[in-house]
Every structure is written in C-alpha cells, then in structure tokens.
Design an enzyme around this catalytic site. Sequence first.
Site, PDB file in Angstrom:
ATOM      1  N   HIS A  29      87.122  48.488 -74.667  1.00  0.00           N
ATOM      2  CA  HIS A  29      86.763  49.851 -75.095  1.00  0.00           C
ATOM      3  C   HIS A  29      85.727  50.490 -74.175  1.00  0.00           C
ATOM      4  CE1 HIS A  29      83.757  47.149 -76.741  1.00  0.00           C
ATOM      5  NE2 HIS A  29      82.929  48.169 -76.776  1.00  0.00           N
ATOM      6  N   SER A  33      81.125  43.462 -78.436  1.00  0.00           N
ATOM      7  CA  SER A  33      81.961  43.892 -79.570  1.00  0.00           C
ATOM      8  C   SER A  33      83.397  43.376 -79.420  1.00  0.00           C
ATOM      9  CB  SER A  33      81.961  45.416 -79.704  1.00  0.00           C
ATOM     10  OG  SER A  33      80.646  45.897 -79.811  1.00  0.00           O
ATOM     11  N   HIS A  57      83.154  39.858 -80.489  1.00  0.00           N
ATOM     12  CA  HIS A  57      83.017  39.737 -81.947  1.00  0.00           C
ATOM     13  C   HIS A  57      84.387  39.739 -82.629  1.00  0.00           C
ATOM     14  CE1 HIS A  57      78.727  39.961 -82.017  1.00  0.00           C
ATOM     15  NE2 HIS A  57      78.573  41.269 -81.985  1.00  0.00           N
ATOM     16  N   CYS A  76      82.407  43.848 -73.419  1.00  0.00           N
ATOM     17  CA  CYS A  76      81.263  44.087 -74.304  1.00  0.00           C
ATOM     18  C   CYS A  76      81.284  43.030 -75.408  1.00  0.00           C
ATOM     19  CB  CYS A  76      81.398  45.483 -74.905  1.00  0.00           C
ATOM     20  SG  CYS A  76      80.219  45.898 -76.193  1.00  0.00           S
ATOM     21  N   CYS A 125      80.500  52.557 -73.084  1.00  0.00           N
ATOM     22  CA  CYS A 125      79.917  51.853 -74.234  1.00  0.00           C
ATOM     23  C   CYS A 125      78.490  51.372 -73.966  1.00  0.00           C
ATOM     24  CB  CYS A 125      80.770  50.680 -74.721  1.00  0.00           C
ATOM     25  SG  CYS A 125      79.992  49.919 -76.162  1.00  0.00           S
TER      26      CYS A 125
HETATM   27  P1  PAD Z   1      75.167  40.262 -75.519  1.00  0.00           P
HETATM   28  O1  PAD Z   1      75.783  39.111 -76.183  1.00  0.00           O
HETATM   29  O2  PAD Z   1      75.337  40.444 -74.047  1.00  0.00           O
HETATM   30  O3  PAD Z   1      73.587  40.286 -75.816  1.00  0.00           O
HETATM   31  C1  PAD Z   1      73.014  39.781 -76.988  1.00  0.00           C
HETATM   32  C2  PAD Z   1      71.704  39.094 -76.640  1.00  0.00           C
HETATM   33  O4  PAD Z   1      71.097  38.658 -77.854  1.00  0.00           O
HETATM   34  C3  PAD Z   1      71.855  37.852 -75.748  1.00  0.00           C
HETATM   35  O5  PAD Z   1      71.014  37.970 -74.614  1.00  0.00           O
HETATM   36  C4  PAD Z   1      71.447  36.701 -76.656  1.00  0.00           C
HETATM   37  O6  PAD Z   1      70.798  35.645 -75.947  1.00  0.00           O
HETATM   38  C5  PAD Z   1      70.503  37.406 -77.610  1.00  0.00           C
HETATM   39  N1  PAD Z   1      70.329  36.700 -78.889  1.00  0.00           N
HETATM   40  C6  PAD Z   1      71.262  36.023 -79.626  1.00  0.00           C
HETATM   41  N2  PAD Z   1      70.712  35.534 -80.751  1.00  0.00           N
HETATM   42  C7  PAD Z   1      69.410  35.910 -80.734  1.00  0.00           C
HETATM   43  C8  PAD Z   1      68.316  35.697 -81.628  1.00  0.00           C
HETATM   44  N3  PAD Z   1      68.478  35.016 -82.765  1.00  0.00           N
HETATM   45  N4  PAD Z   1      67.099  36.226 -81.315  1.00  0.00           N
HETATM   46  C9  PAD Z   1      66.933  36.918 -80.146  1.00  0.00           C
HETATM   47  N5  PAD Z   1      67.928  37.142 -79.261  1.00  0.00           N
HETATM   48  C10 PAD Z   1      69.158  36.644 -79.550  1.00  0.00           C
HETATM   49  O7  PAD Z   1      75.711  41.553 -76.293  1.00  0.00           O
HETATM   50  P2  PAD Z   1      75.761  43.118 -75.900  1.00  0.00           P
HETATM   51  O8  PAD Z   1      74.499  43.520 -75.254  1.00  0.00           O
HETATM   52  O9  PAD Z   1      77.073  43.410 -75.260  1.00  0.00           O
HETATM   53  O10 PAD Z   1      75.843  43.731 -77.390  1.00  0.00           O
HETATM   54  C11 PAD Z   1      74.759  43.555 -78.278  1.00  0.00           C
HETATM   55  C12 PAD Z   1      75.178  43.935 -79.685  1.00  0.00           C
HETATM   56  O11 PAD Z   1      75.426  45.346 -79.727  1.00  0.00           O
HETATM   57  C13 PAD Z   1      76.468  43.265 -80.148  1.00  0.00           C
HETATM   58  O12 PAD Z   1      76.369  42.962 -81.534  1.00  0.00           O
HETATM   59  C14 PAD Z   1      77.499  44.343 -79.917  1.00  0.00           C
HETATM   60  O13 PAD Z   1      78.634  44.156 -80.731  1.00  0.00           O
HETATM   61  C15 PAD Z   1      76.688  45.546 -80.338  1.00  0.00           C
HETATM   62  C16 PAD Z   1      77.231  46.866 -79.870  1.00  0.00           C
HETATM   63  N6  PAD Z   1      77.055  47.931 -80.681  1.00  0.00           N
HETATM   64  C17 PAD Z   1      77.512  49.149 -80.314  1.00  0.00           C
HETATM   65  C18 PAD Z   1      77.235  50.305 -81.206  1.00  0.00           C
HETATM   66  O14 PAD Z   1      77.816  51.373 -81.018  1.00  0.00           O
HETATM   67  N7  PAD Z   1      76.327  50.157 -82.140  1.00  0.00           N
HETATM   68  C19 PAD Z   1      78.186  49.344 -79.121  1.00  0.00           C
HETATM   69  C20 PAD Z   1      78.315  48.245 -78.277  1.00  0.00           C
HETATM   70  C21 PAD Z   1      77.862  46.992 -78.653  1.00  0.00           C
HETATM   71 ZN    ZN Z   2      80.943  48.017 -76.637  1.00  0.00          ZN
END
Ligand code: PAD
Ligand code: ZN
Length: 375
Positions: A68, A49, A52, A47, A174
């Site tokens: 996770h 995260s 990050h 993921c 997740c």
């Molecule tokens: P990912 O990196 O697969 O997807 C992110 C997407 O955003 C990619 O397709 C990028 O091309 C796009 N992107 C980047 N910059 C921009 C921009 N400026 N404008 C538009 N699009 C853009 O990540 P993911 O889907 O695994 O996770 C997404 C986020 O969610 C990430 O920050 C992760 O840490 C967070 C997350 N949060 C939780 C929660 O509980 N809130 C859980 C899991 C993941």
């Molecule tokens: Zn996650």
Amino acid sequence: MSTAGKVIKCKAAIAWEIKKPLSLEQIEVAPPKAHEVRIKILATGICRSDDHVISGAFAMPMPILLGHEAAGVVESVGEGVTCVKPGDKVIPLFLPQCGKCKICRSTRGNLCSENDLCGKGLMPDGTSRFTCKGKALHNFLGTSTFTEYTVVHETSVVKIDAAAPLEKVCLIGCGFSTGYGAAVETAKVEPGSTCAVFGLGGVGLSTVMGCKAAGASRIIAVDINKSKFPLAKQLGATECVNPLDFQKPINEVLFDLTSGEGVDYSFEVIGRTETMTSALASCNNNIGTSVIVGVPPSASQMNVDPMLLFTGRTWKGSVFGGWKSKDSVPKLVSDFMGKKFILDPLITHTLPFDQINEGFELLQSGKSIRTVLTF
Ligand code: PAD
Ligand code: ZN
Ligand code: ZN
C-alpha cells in the site's frame, strides 16, 4: 501495443493464507471500470501494516494482494476519470479522499468514509479486479501494490510531480507521511516541547523527523532494538532509551527523565496495546497528548486506569498522519523535491520485486527500516 481495455497478465505476490511467505505468481488484472485507474507500479515499500496482515494481527480476507506504499505510472483509466491520465506519475492512496462524505467536506479530520480499514478487500462496486488460477483476490486498503499492475478507484490515487524519483517518494504513500503527520498534523507539536516516540521503524523515525521539524526541544526515542538508535539520533532524537535496560516501567523512566513532569507529546508507533498504555502514561497528566499510530491488533481490548484520562490527558489516534490524502500527497512530494525533508536515510534496502520475501525477513528481524522493491 496499447494494453488499454485489455486484461493484463503480470507478476504479483499473493498472500493465500496467514503466516506463510508471499507467493510470486502470474495474475490477471482486469481493465479499470468507470471511475477506476489502472497503474503500473514501479516502486513499493514494505510497511509493518503489510506484515501485520501476514502475521494475522491485522485481520483481512484471504487470499489478498498486499502492499500500500507505492508509486507508479497510470497505464489506463476507466470512463469518467478526469483526475489522472495515462502516463501520469501517481501515488496510490490507502486512505481515500472522496470529497463527498462528512469528513471530506469538513476542514477537520481525514478519515474519508470510503476507507477500507475494516477489510472488505473489494472495489467500491463489491467486485475484484485481480484473479489468479481462476480465484478472485482481495485488494488491500483499496491499493494492492505488490504487483506489476493494480487497479484503484479514482478517489484512491493522486498525480504527483513528473520529476519525482518514484523509488523514494513511494514512502510518501504511507510510512513517511503517517509518522511525520502524526507529529505535525495530528498532535500539532509546539516549538520547545518535549516528545517521546515509541518504536523507531520507518514510521516512528518519520515521527521523530516531524517532532524536530515542529521545533520540539527534546525528542526521546524509545525502542527495544538499540540498533535503531544511531539513525534516530541522526534524524533528530535528543536521547534514546531502551526499556529493557530498566527494571521499572518505561513510563516511570520517562517521568524521571522529565523531572516528574512527563512529556508533552507521546507517540505509540509499534502496534501493541501495552505500549499504547505506556505511551499514554508517559505524557503530562494534565496537558499531555498521546497519539496512537501503531495499528492495534484486531479484536484486542485495553484495560486502562481511567485516572490517566480524568486528570486531563488527551488520547487520540492518527491514520495516515491526519493528512487529507489527495490534498496533501502532491504537496508532500513537492516539499520533498524542495528538500524540506529527506527520505534517503529511511530506505536501508532496495531489492528487486522478486525478492519480496527477503524484504519481509529484513523487517521481521529488525534489520531494515524500509525496503523498497523495484520492478
Ligand atoms: P517497524 O516494525 O519497522 O517498527 C516498529 C519498531 O517498534 C521496531 O523498531 C521495534 O524494534 C519496535 N518495538 C517493538 N516492540 C517494542 C516495545 N515493546 N517497546 C519499544 N519498541 C518496540 O514498523 P513501522 O515503522 O513500519 O510501523 C509501525 C507501526 O505503525 C505498525 O504497527 C504499523 O502497522 C503502523 C502503521 N500505522 C499507520 C497509520 O496510518 N496509523 C500507517 C502505517 C503503519
Ligand atoms: Zn503502511
Ligand atoms: Zn470522503
């Protein structure tokens, strides 16, 4: 020969420091103490995260055992554990549900006070179950799944359907639940509404699926990587917008696309403060709701025109899709088994655990949605 009660030596991928590839090493995993569960991990997703933490955006103590989003089988349990037994198929919960804190006792909210989002990186008793070369390793969000065996507290694990395919339902740990729940649980998207989803990774595409399941009539998918658009459309996006194709800010583009009204619901699923503000500004100035799903970079600050909120918009965040984890994960697995939603399109790559760093490269280069590592 039973391994219960003994230290297990196994393979794990360790982050010794930020901005470095993970290091595959042999670690020692201590037996579970009272109210803890040792799990043999059989599948884990990668993921953003996790990434990050590697990039330094999500500050966590090092060295750390990341991962996770996983599924596995209980190897052994500590004293007093009654919720699972050896042999049960389980999903570790990065957001626990203790059942005792204010939020767990309430029908509202899901952020159990036992969560470790601030990054203690240790079991509730303040110690670690992992060592490598004599050094204790931190755990990640009480789970740590980039290892053949992990130990979690009983509040951070739940039994699932014995027939569930672990290499798929690990995403319910997740990415899928987080994105889908942001739409159906946190925002409670209404039928006929207009939604915008910023970021089309595994989490954002799951938000698209959630908006569709909730009956949204328009789902505008926003990403700077246009290779994500075909899958977004397949999963329910009605249109796709690349901010790089426009001179004006993306919130103005979205207002133009919605006859100057803005969307009803917007979701930031990237993890950048600029896009969090853009998503807020994209929703209707009075009844719009914007949900932050992307993890904000540690120690970042936002400078927002208060007029955006004064006119009535709602701005909220969503961890694990707003779901109470122990209650919801088994139900989500049943819903998957009952074909109420699909996970296959989100899994673009499956790799052996040893190729974990290739999995991260695929994510960093924008080539994968989810890579699932199998053991
Ligand atoms: P990912 O990196 O697969 O997807 C992110 C997407 O955003 C990619 O397709 C990028 O091309 C796009 N992107 C980047 N910059 C921009 C921009 N400026 N404008 C538009 N699009 C853009 O990540 P993911 O889907 O695994 O996770 C997404 C986020 O969610 C990430 O920050 C992760 O840490 C967070 C997350 N949060 C939780 C929660 O509980 N809130 C859980 C899991 C993941
Ligand atoms: Zn996650
Ligand atoms: Zn709790």
